[in-house]
Design an enzyme around this catalytic site. Structure first.
Site, mmCIF file in Angstrom:
data_model
loop_
_atom_site.group_PDB
_atom_site.id
_atom_site.type_symbol
_atom_site.label_atom_id
_atom_site.label_comp_id
_atom_site.label_asym_id
_atom_site.label_seq_id
_atom_site.Cartn_x
_atom_site.Cartn_y
_atom_site.Cartn_z
ATOM 1 N N SER A 335 0.843 -1.195 0.000
ATOM 2 C CA SER A 335 0.000 0.000 0.000
ATOM 3 C C SER A 335 0.878 1.244 0.000
ATOM 4 O O SER A 335 2.055 1.195 0.337
ATOM 5 C CB SER A 335 -0.914 -0.001 1.226
ATOM 6 O OG SER A 335 -1.811 -1.092 1.186
ATOM 7 N N ASP A 390 6.427 -3.859 -1.318
ATOM 8 C CA ASP A 390 5.751 -2.817 -0.546
ATOM 9 C C ASP A 390 6.682 -1.624 -0.385
ATOM 10 O O ASP A 390 7.907 -1.752 -0.526
ATOM 11 C CB ASP A 390 5.341 -3.358 0.827
ATOM 12 C CG ASP A 390 4.189 -2.586 1.455
ATOM 13 O OD1 ASP A 390 3.820 -1.527 0.913
ATOM 14 O OD2 ASP A 390 3.668 -3.045 2.495
ATOM 15 N N GLY A 391 6.120 -0.483 -0.073
ATOM 16 C CA GLY A 391 6.893 0.737 0.069
ATOM 17 C C GLY A 391 7.213 1.047 1.517
ATOM 18 O O GLY A 391 7.056 0.201 2.411
ATOM 19 N N GLU A 412 -0.049 -4.892 6.238
ATOM 20 C CA GLU A 412 1.255 -4.959 5.592
ATOM 21 C C GLU A 412 2.183 -5.919 6.330
ATOM 22 O O GLU A 412 2.931 -6.688 5.707
ATOM 23 C CB GLU A 412 1.870 -3.556 5.526
ATOM 24 C CG GLU A 412 1.181 -2.638 4.534
ATOM 25 C CD GLU A 412 1.644 -1.196 4.620
ATOM 26 O OE1 GLU A 412 1.564 -0.482 3.617
ATOM 27 O OE2 GLU A 412 2.081 -0.771 5.714
#
Length: 556
Positions: A335, A390-391, A412
């Site tokens: 996300s 993922d960031g 996450e």
């Protein structure tokens, strides 16, 4: 849905004072900078009267009101920026009916945008913190435009990105700056009733009237009486390192509102470029109300980066696909803005024949994946995932991260821990030497959350962070509620001295569900740059605060 004949194709909103009342947060930050120099404080109402021209104009006005010397402007501006960046949405509220009106516009196929003299990264945080982010196609701040409002080049940039003309647009604002901006470009304008008085402006009592004006006939005729020649859409190929990007376009817009991006791009924080001469825009053929609405070709479901920071995020996301993803993989879909560029690129790869399935880490990512055509599954249906991409809000050189700015940290963590491998994708502005400049998100259950907050504060004090404010994150006048139904506390720690120890101890507090310190989770990180280049670093040897108990192999 087909737009009604005579309706506009885009509605552009000012942010501060129009969509949201941000004056309380701006006043708090401004007074912190002023009182440190023996000036002020200013009331919220005094601050509200200074809004509309950007931070520099705000500070100049504040120094005038408090009798401060003009020579302090740069120092006060820097201190104000630091203070406001810490808590830009602590007390900011959304004006009534904004969410409902925006949804009505989008369901009708009208594109929506924000044109603000606020820095774009701060605008994104305000929109995310107030629940408005998913309701806009683009956000253009002062750092994305050649000049600040009321220079019409700012609004012109928005229209060019949307691919619409002045006569196809309605602009909504709250100050004389907004009214002048619209007038100079020939864009029909509506002035919100709670704004500062502007003689001659057509005033609307609320956002329901904005939606009604946009979706009924008359505005196109109004624009035809006053509009200069509309702009031509920009085109041409753009080279970014090893990636060739198509012409800048918002191809996420389609007649079906479910095929529209739910993630407005995060904008570059580079200083704006001011060309010596204003850009020349050749005229479009005139629009006729009887023409069918313009939509991109069927199947165009992704959008491409238009700023340096978005190009860096795209580079990282695209590299993750090129390097790590292959047919048959089960993927965790992260996300946040960089992860969403990955998902968009993944959608393009799937449309080109790539065979993968994904498990999203948030409802926002789920919606985007559906939009761009990525097949989905769940952890109830698969035993393990091959890879999560993922960031991060921050990542240090050892791969430790702060996550949770988008309120998705629990999902996450679950998805990453259920994966054989985790790759962090970031733009190069997210790489830091020490974690902590980004406030640490801490997810807590709603029951007795005030007691949990006191326990968290005591733990932070033992870790060298005494007297830390722990605001509960809010949006739209109420608390942010995560996809799991919990609240979020944000801890502005400045610099976290021992991330491993803090990560290990926070979750022992009853009521804490998860915290945003992800230590030893990433195996590799992909760092993208605006040139389209990327760097991959192996961080799999970094220590973790807690051993895995699922499918990631040997506990480390």
């Amino acid at each position: 849905m087909t737009l009604p004949e005579g309706a506009v194709r885009a509605v552009v909103f000012d942010l501060d004072g129009t969509l949201v009342d941000s004056a309380p947060d701006i006043a708090a930050a401004l007074n912190e900078a002023l009182t440190a120099r023996g000036l002020g404080p200013l009331s919220v109402e005094q601050t509200r009267g200074l809004l509309g021209g950007g931070a520099a104009t705000l500070v100049e006005g504040a120094l005038h009101l408090t009798g401060g010397p003009a020579g302090l402007a740069d120092t006060v501006l820097a201190d104000y920026g630091d203070a406001y960046a810490r808590t830009p949405v602590a007390a900011t509220t959304v004006h009534a009916d904004a969410h409902e009106a925006l949804r009505e516009l989008r369901e009708a196929g009208v594109r929506t945008a924000v044109c603000t003299n606020k820095r774009s990264d701060l605008a994104d945080r305000v929109l995310e913190g107030t629940g408005l982010a998913a309701l806009f196609d683009i956000v253009v701040g002062i750092d994305d435009a050649p000049a600040a409002k009321p220079d019409p080049a700012h609004l012109r940039t928005v229209l060019d990105l949307l691919g619409v003309s002045a006569r196809q647009t309605l602009y909504v604002g709250d100050t004389r700056v907004d009214a002048l901006t619209a007038e100079r470009l020939g864009v029909p304008y509506r002035h919100v009733a709670w704004g500062s008085p502007v003689p001659g402006a057509t005033t609307v009592g609320g956002f329901a009237e904005v939606a009604e004006a946009a979706l009924t006939s008359g505005l196109l005729a109004e624009a035809g009486r006053r509009s200069p020649a509309p702009p031509a859409a920009r085109g041409g190929q753009r080279r970014t390192g090893s990636h060739t990007l198509p012409p800048t376009t918002l191809t996420s817009y389609q007649a079906d509102p479910s095929h529209r991006s739910t993630d407005p791009p995060h904008r570059s924080t580079d200083p704006p470029h001011h060309p010596a001469d204003p850009p020349h825009h050749p005229a479009d053929p005139p629009h006729h109300p009887t023409d069918p609405p313009h939509h991109p070709p069927t199947g165009a479901r992704t959008m491409h980066p238009t700023t340096d920071q978005d190009r860096a995020k795209w580079a990282a996301g695209k590299a993750a696909i090129d390097v790590y993803v292959h047919n048959g993989m089960k993927l965790g879909l992260g996300s946040g803005t960089t992860s969403h560029w990955f998902v968009r690129a993944l959608g393009e790869a799937v449309s080109g024949g790539l065979d993968v399935v994904g498990v999203p880490t948030s409802t926002g990512t789920r919606d985007l994946a559906v939009q761009v055509g990525v097949p989905l599954t769940t952890l109830a249906e698969v035993d393990r995932l091959d890879l999560t991409v993922d960031g991060a809000d921050e990542i240090d050189h050892q791969g430790a991260m702060i996550k949770g700015g988008g309120a998705c940290l629990l999902w996450e963590r679950i998805i990453a821990d259920a994966s054989a491998r985790m790759v962090a994708v970031v733009d190069d502005t997210k790489l830091v030497r020490t974690l902590g400049a980004f406030p640490l998100p801490i997810e807590v259950v709603p029951y007795a959350w005030e007691s949990t907050r006191r326990s968290v504060a005591r733990l932070l004090a033992r870790h060298g962070h005494p007297d830390v404010e722990l605001p509960r994150r809010t949006e739209g006048g109420g608390p942010v509620v995560t996809d799991s139904g919990n609240f979020l506390l944000d801890a502005p720690l400045g610099a976290i001295k021992d991330p491993l120890a803090l990560d290990a101890e926070l979750n022992w507090i009853p009521g804490v569900v998860e915290n945003g310190l992800f230590t030893g989770v990433a195996d590799e990180m992909v760092i993208g740059s605006a040139s389209g280049e990327y760097e991959i670093r192996n961080v799999s040897g970094a220590p973790s605060a807690r051993p895995t108990v699922t499918n990631r192999g040997v506990a480390r």
